[in-house]
Design an enzyme around this catalytic site. Structure first.
Site, PDB file in Angstrom:
ATOM      1  CG  HIS A  37      -2.061   0.941   1.092  1.00  0.00           C
ATOM      2  ND1 HIS A  37      -1.964   2.280   1.386  1.00  0.00           N
ATOM      3  CD2 HIS A  37      -3.319   0.727   0.643  1.00  0.00           C
ATOM      4  CE1 HIS A  37      -3.136   2.848   1.139  1.00  0.00           C
ATOM      5  NE2 HIS A  37      -3.973   1.936   0.680  1.00  0.00           N
TER       6      HIS A  37
ATOM      7  CD  GLU B 178      -9.096  -3.746  -3.538  1.00  0.00           C
ATOM      8  OE1 GLU B 178     -10.064  -4.479  -3.253  1.00  0.00           O
ATOM      9  OE2 GLU B 178      -9.230  -2.677  -4.148  1.00  0.00           O
TER      10      GLU B 178
HETATM   11  N1  ACO Z   1       3.806  -7.580  -4.971  1.00  0.00           N
HETATM   12  C1  ACO Z   1       5.116  -7.660  -5.279  1.00  0.00           C
HETATM   13  N2  ACO Z   1       5.960  -6.616  -5.154  1.00  0.00           N
HETATM   14  C2  ACO Z   1       5.457  -5.468  -4.707  1.00  0.00           C
HETATM   15  C3  ACO Z   1       4.106  -5.338  -4.368  1.00  0.00           C
HETATM   16  C4  ACO Z   1       3.267  -6.441  -4.515  1.00  0.00           C
HETATM   17  N3  ACO Z   1       1.973  -6.380  -4.210  1.00  0.00           N
HETATM   18  N4  ACO Z   1       3.879  -4.054  -3.963  1.00  0.00           N
HETATM   19  C5  ACO Z   1       5.057  -3.427  -4.054  1.00  0.00           C
HETATM   20  N5  ACO Z   1       6.013  -4.272  -4.488  1.00  0.00           N
HETATM   21  C6  ACO Z   1       7.420  -3.991  -4.712  1.00  0.00           C
HETATM   22  C7  ACO Z   1       7.614  -3.293  -6.046  1.00  0.00           C
HETATM   23  O1  ACO Z   1       7.810  -4.200  -7.094  1.00  0.00           O
HETATM   24  C8  ACO Z   1       8.833  -2.447  -5.775  1.00  0.00           C
HETATM   25  O2  ACO Z   1       9.958  -3.273  -5.882  1.00  0.00           O
HETATM   26  P1  ACO Z   1      11.317  -2.735  -6.582  1.00  0.00           P
HETATM   27  O3  ACO Z   1      11.739  -1.560  -5.732  1.00  0.00           O
HETATM   28  O4  ACO Z   1      12.232  -3.901  -6.490  1.00  0.00           O
HETATM   29  O5  ACO Z   1      10.930  -2.334  -7.959  1.00  0.00           O
HETATM   30  C9  ACO Z   1       8.694  -2.064  -4.282  1.00  0.00           C
HETATM   31  O6  ACO Z   1       7.843  -3.062  -3.706  1.00  0.00           O
HETATM   32  C10 ACO Z   1       8.043  -0.718  -4.092  1.00  0.00           C
HETATM   33  O7  ACO Z   1       6.876  -0.648  -4.904  1.00  0.00           O
HETATM   34  P2  ACO Z   1       6.155   0.700  -5.332  1.00  0.00           P
HETATM   35  O8  ACO Z   1       5.373   0.457  -6.578  1.00  0.00           O
HETATM   36  O9  ACO Z   1       7.107   1.843  -5.314  1.00  0.00           O
HETATM   37  O10 ACO Z   1       5.181   0.933  -4.122  1.00  0.00           O
HETATM   38  P3  ACO Z   1       3.905   1.829  -4.144  1.00  0.00           P
HETATM   39  O11 ACO Z   1       3.821   2.503  -2.842  1.00  0.00           O
HETATM   40  O12 ACO Z   1       3.808   2.696  -5.330  1.00  0.00           O
HETATM   41  O13 ACO Z   1       2.825   0.662  -4.295  1.00  0.00           O
HETATM   42  C11 ACO Z   1       0.795  -0.373  -4.673  1.00  0.00           C
HETATM   43  C12 ACO Z   1       1.544   0.659  -3.844  1.00  0.00           C
HETATM   44  C13 ACO Z   1       0.597   0.189  -6.084  1.00  0.00           C
HETATM   45  C14 ACO Z   1      -0.563  -0.625  -4.018  1.00  0.00           C
HETATM   46  C15 ACO Z   1       1.622  -1.690  -4.745  1.00  0.00           C
HETATM   47  O14 ACO Z   1       1.893  -2.170  -3.452  1.00  0.00           O
HETATM   48  C16 ACO Z   1       0.931  -2.768  -5.591  1.00  0.00           C
HETATM   49  O15 ACO Z   1       1.079  -2.755  -6.811  1.00  0.00           O
HETATM   50  N6  ACO Z   1       0.161  -3.686  -4.947  1.00  0.00           N
HETATM   51  C17 ACO Z   1      -0.593  -4.682  -5.699  1.00  0.00           C
HETATM   52  C18 ACO Z   1      -1.897  -4.094  -6.233  1.00  0.00           C
HETATM   53  C19 ACO Z   1      -2.941  -3.910  -5.132  1.00  0.00           C
HETATM   54  O16 ACO Z   1      -3.129  -4.777  -4.278  1.00  0.00           O
HETATM   55  N7  ACO Z   1      -3.633  -2.774  -5.219  1.00  0.00           N
HETATM   56  C20 ACO Z   1      -4.695  -2.424  -4.271  1.00  0.00           C
HETATM   57  C21 ACO Z   1      -4.229  -1.337  -3.357  1.00  0.00           C
HETATM   58  S1  ACO Z   1      -5.462  -0.909  -2.152  1.00  0.00           S
HETATM   59  C22 ACO Z   1      -6.522   0.106  -3.011  1.00  0.00           C
HETATM   60  O17 ACO Z   1      -6.225   0.714  -3.991  1.00  0.00           O
HETATM   61  C23 ACO Z   1      -7.917   0.195  -2.496  1.00  0.00           C
END
Ligand code: ACO
Length: 344
Positions: free
Chosen positions: A237, A292
């Site tokens: 998140h 989610e």
């Molecule tokens: N699975 C695997 N790796 C992940 C995940 C995940 N769910 N979330 C983050 N990471 C990793 C990224 O790949 C990244 O790795 P890297 O630095 O090696 O490239 C690192 O963690 C940081 O990720 P960011 O994208 O910078 O984190 P951000 O704060 O932007 O992400 C987000 C938030 C978009 C929700 C992300 O965690 C994600 O994509 N989760 C999966 C989708 C999801 O469940 N969305 C629902 C969110 S709740 C809502 O909207 C109501």
């Protein structure tokens, strides 16, 4: 004299863009409050029909009677999120300016949308049962059990508002231009349709299906996905650096509803495997269960078809979007950032 512009970080991470008194998301503590009350308390005390006017006006009132307008027979867009946007556009011309009347339309929206995408006849949809009950009857074609209705209602209350997330920001941008509420809500629907925001439950259900085919080893399935560079839907998140409080509360709702079913144990083992592997791969960044993951489980348990999960989320979030539309209108300042030109 021109000022040197301030450059916001990518994704506006950590940037405050508005003052709000609607909700507070404390990402470090894993706490969410609506108008000063903890989400756990709000879920206990409010049904969706009561939540909408309270969230929007700050005043507690009796449950609102839904305003349900007749809609054309169609054709409607095949994709549910597009159909929801189309319902809002259809209501645009007759949308009321009065706040209570608008809230009654918001409360009626699940029933209008359910009629558009549902299975035709309306068992239990006689107007006497709750909006959650009528929606479930419409989209599943079956009379829901009281426990299923309570679970969907709890989900809607929990999903109704979450401060300045991407879709709410879009609604506030629309409000700042003077756009009317139904069109601002349609903007919110568009932004929520992305898989990184509201589209995650389908990804969670895909993950659980894959684990169901290899129930002896959830970790192998999760590892394969991460090795392929995929993100695990339902984890991570932007704001919470610990477990999302809505995930915790929805896990309780899910356990009550489906705790005895074999796939409930499978979901719990999948979550544990995902948390273990995400922790190993990203020790620098806590990646915990987000709303989610258990939202998908609850929606599956109450019988919502997979393709309707994002729209079912959006129906709840219209409450928060509406509250933000009004708050932004009172603020009155056009939101208009700058772009930095960089020749390719
Ligand atoms: N699975 C695997 N790796 C992940 C995940 C995940 N769910 N979330 C983050 N990471 C990793 C990224 O790949 C990244 O790795 P890297 O630095 O090696 O490239 C690192 O963690 C940081 O990720 P960011 O994208 O910078 O984190 P951000 O704060 O932007 O992400 C987000 C938030 C978009 C929700 C992300 O965690 C994600 O994509 N989760 C999966 C989708 C999801 O469940 N969305 C629902 C969110 S709740 C809502 O909207 C109501």
């Amino acid at each position: 004299m021109s000022q040197t512009p301030w450059i916001a970080p990518p994704g506006l991470e950590g940037v405050v863009v508005a003052d709000t008194s609607i909700a507070d998301v404390d990402g470090a503590a894993g706490r969410l409050t609506y108008r000063g009350r903890s989400i756990e308390e709000v879920v206990r005390d409010f049904r969706f029909e009561e939540l909408v006017p309270w969230l929007v006006t700050g005043r507690r009132s009796a449950p609102l009677r839904p305003d349900i307008r007749p809609l054309p027979a169609g054709p409607w867009p095949a994709r549910p999120m597009a159909a929801l946007g189309a319902v809002l556009l259809q209501l645009e011309a007759e949308w009321p300016d009065d706040v209570e009347a608008a809230c009654r339309l918001i409360v009626g929206l699940p029933i209008m949308f359910g009629r558009v995408v549902g299975k035709g006849s309306l068992p239990g949809g006689d107007g006497r049962s709750s909006v959650a009950g009528q929606y479930l009857a419409l989209v599943t074609g079956r009379v829901p059990t009281p426990a299923q209705v309570r679970a969907l209602d709890a989900y809607w209350v929990m999903a109704a508002e979450h401060s300045l997330n991407a879709s709410t920001f879009a609604v506030r941008i629309a409000a700042s231009t003077g756009a009317r509420l139904p069109l601002a809500l349609a903007a919110g629907v568009g932004v929520l349709s992305g898989p990184l925001h509201g589209g995650a439950p389908e990804g969670v259900l895909d993950l659980l299906d894959q684990v169901a085919r290899r129930p002896d080893d959830p970790e192998a399935v999760v590892r394969a996905k991460l090795d392929a560079g995929e993100r695990l839907m339902g984890f991570g998140h932007r704001v919470y650096r610990t477990v999302d409080p809505r995930a915790r509360a929805l896990r309780d709702v899910f356990q009550e509803l489906a705790g005895e079913e074999p796939w409930a144990a499978l979901a719990a083992r999948t979550e544990a495997a995902a948390l273990r592997l995400l922790g190993e791969r990203h020790p620098e960044r806590p990646l915990a269960t987000n709303v989610e993951f258990y939202a998908a489980a609850v929606l599956k348990a109450v019988g919502i078809p997979r393709e309707l999960c994002p729209a079912t989320f959006a129906l709840a979030r219209t409450a928060g979007w509406t509250a933000h539309w009004w708050e932004q209108r009172r603020e009155g300042r056009l939101i208009r950032p700058l772009g930095r030109y960089r020749p390719a």
